[in-house]
Design a protein around this motif. Structure first.
Motif, short mmCIF file in Angstrom:
data_model
loop_
_atom_site.label_atom_id
_atom_site.label_comp_id
_atom_site.label_asym_id
_atom_site.label_seq_id
_atom_site.Cartn_x
_atom_site.Cartn_y
_atom_site.Cartn_z
N GLU A 270 -24.07 -5.77 -0.20
CA GLU A 270 -23.69 -5.21 1.10
C GLU A 270 -22.26 -4.68 1.07
O GLU A 270 -21.94 -3.66 1.70
CB GLU A 270 -23.85 -6.26 2.20
CG GLU A 270 -25.28 -6.66 2.47
CD GLU A 270 -26.14 -5.47 2.85
OE1 GLU A 270 -25.76 -4.72 3.78
OE2 GLU A 270 -27.18 -5.25 2.19
N ASN A 336 -27.82 -6.04 11.65
CA ASN A 336 -28.18 -4.81 10.95
C ASN A 336 -29.67 -4.47 11.09
O ASN A 336 -30.03 -3.30 11.27
CB ASN A 336 -27.82 -4.92 9.47
CG ASN A 336 -28.00 -3.61 8.74
OD1 ASN A 336 -27.41 -2.61 9.10
ND2 ASN A 336 -28.85 -3.61 7.71
N GLY A 376 -25.22 4.50 8.31
CA GLY A 376 -26.37 3.80 8.85
C GLY A 376 -27.25 4.69 9.71
O GLY A 376 -28.48 4.68 9.57
#
Length: 477
Positions: A270, A336, A376
């Motif tokens: 990550e 997330n 994202g």
């Protein structure tokens, strides 16, 4: 030598601060933070309330930490590109040092400051694990695919060990005044939200230690669970630099590598994804305005409308989507997995422009970082440099059943459904009338019916995409 150390909101710490280390090695030190109206004018502060709260917390702790070591944080109001050169002249400094930003806003600000300064302006790294722009393909080009970037990162040098915080700092030179003080939330027209994380280097270290001693050991298996407190909650600390990425990397490897190799691999991955986001934005500053893939330009996205408003308010009729929306507005954080579900729903089910969702998240997220947020959203929409295939459309019901199996996440953020049994919680529109009545839920009054049908919305998106891209038929998911 007299050095002006310019703290800029992404480096609010004393440990592992390369610019601070350089400044303290050279003689006199003036630590400065500019209360720039771009962020601190009341209207601007109110546009990003949770980040301002976290920032003020962090600045108060930075003030205290500097004072405990013999220095002071100088606060001054004004536009950075005008104020820093003026103060550098007024205080007769020999150089100005700061930590580099990847974001275009910061790079343009630094260009203007460098042009106006009459002394050297030195930028140090610290926002990322390695210097952005240095990781290249064998052809010398930037990476466009995360898997290749991650392999190259893994094959490269280990991130350097972090530097300790200095034990003592020189006092402010004579003649340096303290022209301003840190504003309170009320001065900016804000009220404290106790659901927002408390900022500051000490709280950041406590969060890191708590994560490594607990959830980190099962991170690879639990990180996507919405009903568990299984993530690090360090994203805001990395965004504001109350911890450096090198500190987090080093501490995680030391704490986990022997006991939980799959977990540490997943967590460090990550951090590499974050690294990839910043590398992309460094190489392609226009990503904040346009899709990474040229074929997505002029895609027929829809704008703001009633469905957009329903998504923002958490009234879509899909409980997990609505839970994410309400958690964002209430607390400044969304896990997330929930971010991906919400973003996929907005872009694929509702065909709303991903840039609207990106801007909405950037406003309310405490950890709202330009690089991470953009990557994202473009990933979820399918238009990113490295994105999920555009024809992959998350089924929000299946996602909820998998990652919130007992419904604890939905029950917290959509309390009007809290009394529904788990079997019906994620699909209240399919629940029998007796179950709805027993739970005190009247569809269309207490909680909305779905604003779109999943199958129909998915097919609509695929047909629109098929027409835009000129493919013969919509690919199967």
């Amino acid at each position: 030598m007299r050095t002006l150390l310019w703290f800029r909101g992404k480096d609010l710490r004393l440990a592992d601060h390369l610019a601070l280390r350089s400044a303290t090695d050279q003689g006199e030190l003036i630590p400065l933070f500019v209360l720039d109206p771009f962020f601190f004018a009341p209207a601007r502060a109110q546009a990003t309330p949770y980040r301002i709260q976290f920032l003020l917390d962090s600045l108060r702790e930075l003030e205290l930490a500097l004072a405990q070591r013999g220095s002071r944080l100088v606060l001054a109001e004004g536009k950075s590109h005008e104020l820093v050169p003026r103060l550098a002249r007024q205080w007769q400094v020999d150089r100005v040092v700061a930590q580099r930003w990847c974001a275009p806003l910061g790079r343009e600000r630094d260009r203007r400051v460098a042009e106006a300064l009459e002394v050297p302006f030195e930028l140090f790294e610290g926002e990322t694990l390695h210097v952005p722009g240095t990781l290249r393909t064998t052809q010398g080009k930037p990476f466009a695919v995360f898997s290749a970037f991650a392999r190259a990162f893994s094959a490269g040098p280990t991130p350097p060990a972090p530097l300790p915080a200095p034990e003592r700092l020189p006092a402010l030179p004579r003649g340096v005044s303290l022209p301003s003080s840190l504003p309170g939330l009320q001065q900016l027209g804000l009220q404290r939200n106790e659901l927002v994380l408390t900022g500051g280097e000490q709280r950041a270290r406590e969060r890191l230690a708590a994560f490594l001693q607990g959830p980190a050991r099962n991170y690879h298996e639990a990180r996507d669970r919405l009903d568990l407190d299984a993530t690090s909650r360090l994203s805001a600390d990395l965004k504001f630099g109350t911890l450096s990425a090198r500190e987090v990397w080093t501490e995680a490897r030391a704490a986990l590598s022997r006991r939980a190799r799959p977990a540490v691999t997943s967590f460090l991955n990550e951090l590499v994804w974050r690294e990839f986001a910043h590398a992309l934005l460094w190489e392609h500053p226009t990503l904040l305005e346009e899709p990474a893939r040229a074929e997505w330009e002029r895609f027929p996205w829809r704008g703001e409308g009633t469905e957009w408003q329903a998504w923002v308010a958490g009234q879509t009729g899909y409980p997990v989507v609505d839970a994410a929306a309400r958690q964002l507005l209430a607390s400044g954080f969304v896990p997330n997995r929930a971010r991906m579900i919400a973003a996929s729903f907005l872009t694929k089910h509702l065909l709303v422009d991903y840039r609207l969702g990106e801007a909405h998240y950037q406003r309310w997220l405490t950890d709202g970082d330009w690089a991470n947020n953009n990557l994202g959203w473009q990933w979820c929409a399918g238009c990113g440099s490295d994105a999920q295939p555009y024809f992959r459309v998350f089924n929000p019901t299946l996602q909820a059943q998998k990652f919130d199996p007992e419904g604890r996440y939905v029950r917290r953020w959509v309390p009007e459904l809290a009394r529904l049994p788990a079997a019906h919680l994620h699909t209240p529109w399919l629940a029998p009338a007796s179950a709805l009545q027993a739970a005190g839920v009247r569809l269309g009054r207490d909680y909305p019916a779905p604003i779109v049908d999943h199958a129909a919305a998915r097919q609509r998106f695929l047909e629109v995409a098929k027409k835009h891209f000129g493919v013969g038929r919509a690919p199967s998911a």
